[in-house]
Each structure stands twice: as structure tokens, then as C-alpha cells.
Scaffold this active site. Structure first.
Site, PDB file in Angstrom:
ATOM      1  CG  HIS A  24      -4.106   1.862   4.618  1.00  0.00           C
ATOM      2  ND1 HIS A  24      -4.283   1.465   3.316  1.00  0.00           N
ATOM      3  CD2 HIS A  24      -3.691   0.746   5.290  1.00  0.00           C
ATOM      4  CE1 HIS A  24      -3.996   0.191   3.193  1.00  0.00           C
ATOM      5  NE2 HIS A  24      -3.625  -0.272   4.387  1.00  0.00           N
ATOM      6  CD  GLU A  25      -2.481   0.702   9.058  1.00  0.00           C
ATOM      7  OE1 GLU A  25      -3.125  -0.190   9.650  1.00  0.00           O
ATOM      8  OE2 GLU A  25      -1.707   0.467   8.113  1.00  0.00           O
ATOM      9  CG  HIS A  33      -6.824  -1.956   7.664  1.00  0.00           C
ATOM     10  ND1 HIS A  33      -7.384  -2.686   6.644  1.00  0.00           N
ATOM     11  CD2 HIS A  33      -5.581  -1.611   7.236  1.00  0.00           C
ATOM     12  CE1 HIS A  33      -6.530  -2.776   5.640  1.00  0.00           C
ATOM     13  NE2 HIS A  33      -5.433  -2.119   5.971  1.00  0.00           N
TER      14      HIS A  33
END
Length: 211
Positions: A26-27, A30
Site C-alpha cells: 500500500h505505502e 503511494h
């Protein structure tokens, strides 16, 4: 009593890979999309890596297991580096949840292929794979909720007219209270059950077309 504890412990161990993968991918997503759109901030802060140590907040990880609400280290970005700040902020915000959905889809695909190939999955392997699938779906859905500081709030703010967006920013001071209220009431269940069924059904439908 000991059987219940053993089942809890097995579930905890089986769920750990799913939690770590969900947070890290997820990170990283980003950071990668922000970097691709011209913001070098994530790279300078060492976030363009799949190394869990760069992304996992130990307290957020513990809380995720204890109360099913946790967090990773947020990726810092500088929208001033984007050529189209509103559009690019939306793309960066959506990158995390959709990376989770991609991992979940690939996990379901692997499970289906293993079943069709006659691979005999052990109970442990099934628990790990199913945990990766469900945790990533849930992580993606949760982060799309439009409450600051979740990703969905960035998307909604950028889609709103300027004056409404400014008013919407005031919600941020109450965001933790709102999130706690959602977690302590059936609201989250009302969101997750239909959304989870929709996402998993969509994955099954897509895989079913080809397999």
C-alpha cells in the site's frame, strides 16, 4: 480453552504475512506513483522500497492485530512537484488501495490455479493465502472511506469545488473521533460486508471468464 487459544494463535501467525504485505504494498504504491508523477520526496525519504522496515509502524501493526484498526508510516508527498496537483493527488491516493486489490486478485488467482492443478494445499497454506486475500481486500476498502486521513478523503477533497473542499478540511480535526465511532458501531460492518462481497465477486467473475 487451550483449543481456542491455539486457534487464535494460528490465525494470528497465518494473518501476519497478509498484514505485512498489505501495509508494505500500500505505502510502496503511494511512493512509486508519486515518484512517477514528478515528486522525489518519497525517494528522498527512503520509501521507494519493499523493505517492510521502511513502511511498518510497530504500534500500528500491534493495534491492527488487537483491535483490527492499524496504520503504517504514511508516505509524505509534496503536491507542488506535480504537474497537475489535483489529478495527481487523486492518482497517488488511489494507488495504495488499488495495489491492495491487485495483490488480493493475484492471490485468488493463485488459489484457483492450485485447485485446478490438483495441488493439495495444507491447512496452513490455505489460511495464509486466504488471509492475504481478505486482509488486502479489507485494507483497500477501509482506506477508500472518505474520512481524513484515509486515502478516500484525499480523493473526495480534490473532486469537491474549492469552497466545499475547504469546509471538508475542517472534518480532519474530528477524524479520529469519527473513525472510533465507526469502529465501535455496526457502521463498518455495513460498509465492509457489501463492498467485500462486491470486490470478491468481481474477482471471481473475471477469473471465471478465463478459467
Amino acid at each position: 480453552m487451550f483449543d481456542d487459544f491455539g486457534g487464535f494463535l494460528m490465525g494470528l501467525i497465518a494473518g501476519l504475512p497478509g498484514v505485512v504485505i498489505a501495509m508494505v504494498i500500500h505505502e510502496w504504491a503511494h511512493a512509486r506513483v508519486a515518484y512517477g508523477l514528478g515528486d522525489y520526496t518519497p525517494k528522498l525519504m527512503g520509501r521507494l522500497t519493499l523493505n517492510p522496515m521502511a513502511h511498518i509502524d510497530i504500534f500500528g501493526l500491534v493495534f491492527l492485530f488487537i483491535v483490527h484498526f492499524g496504520w503504517a508510516k504514511p508516505v509524505q508527498i509534496n503536491p507542488n512537484n506535480f504537474s497537475n496537483p489535483r489529478r495527481d493527488d487523486i492518482l497517488v491516493s488511489l494507488a495504495g488501495p488499488f495495489a491492495n486489490f491487485a495483490i488480493a486478485f493475484l492471490t485468488m488467482l493463485v488459489m484457483v490455479l492450485m485447485i485446478k492443478a490438483g495441488v493439495d494445499m495444507s491447512e496452513g497454506m490455505y489460511l495464509v493465502l486466504s488471509s492475504i486475500l481478505v486482509i488486502n481486500v479489507n485494507f483497500g476498502i477501509f482506506n477508500l472511506i472518505p474520512i481524513p486521513p484515509l486515502d478516500g478523503s484525499h480523493v473526495l477533497k480534490q473532486l469537491l469545488p474549492y469552497e466545499l473542499a475547504r469546509q471538508y478540511e475542517y472534518i480532519e480535526r474530528y477524524s479520529m473521533l469519527i473513525l472510533l465511532a465507526i469502529l465501535m458501531t455496526p457502521v463498518l460492518h455495513w460498509i465492509f460486508v457489501p463492498m467485500q462481497k462486491f470486490v470478491l465477486g468481481l474477482f471471481q467473475g473475471i477469473i471465471g471468464i478465463f478459467l
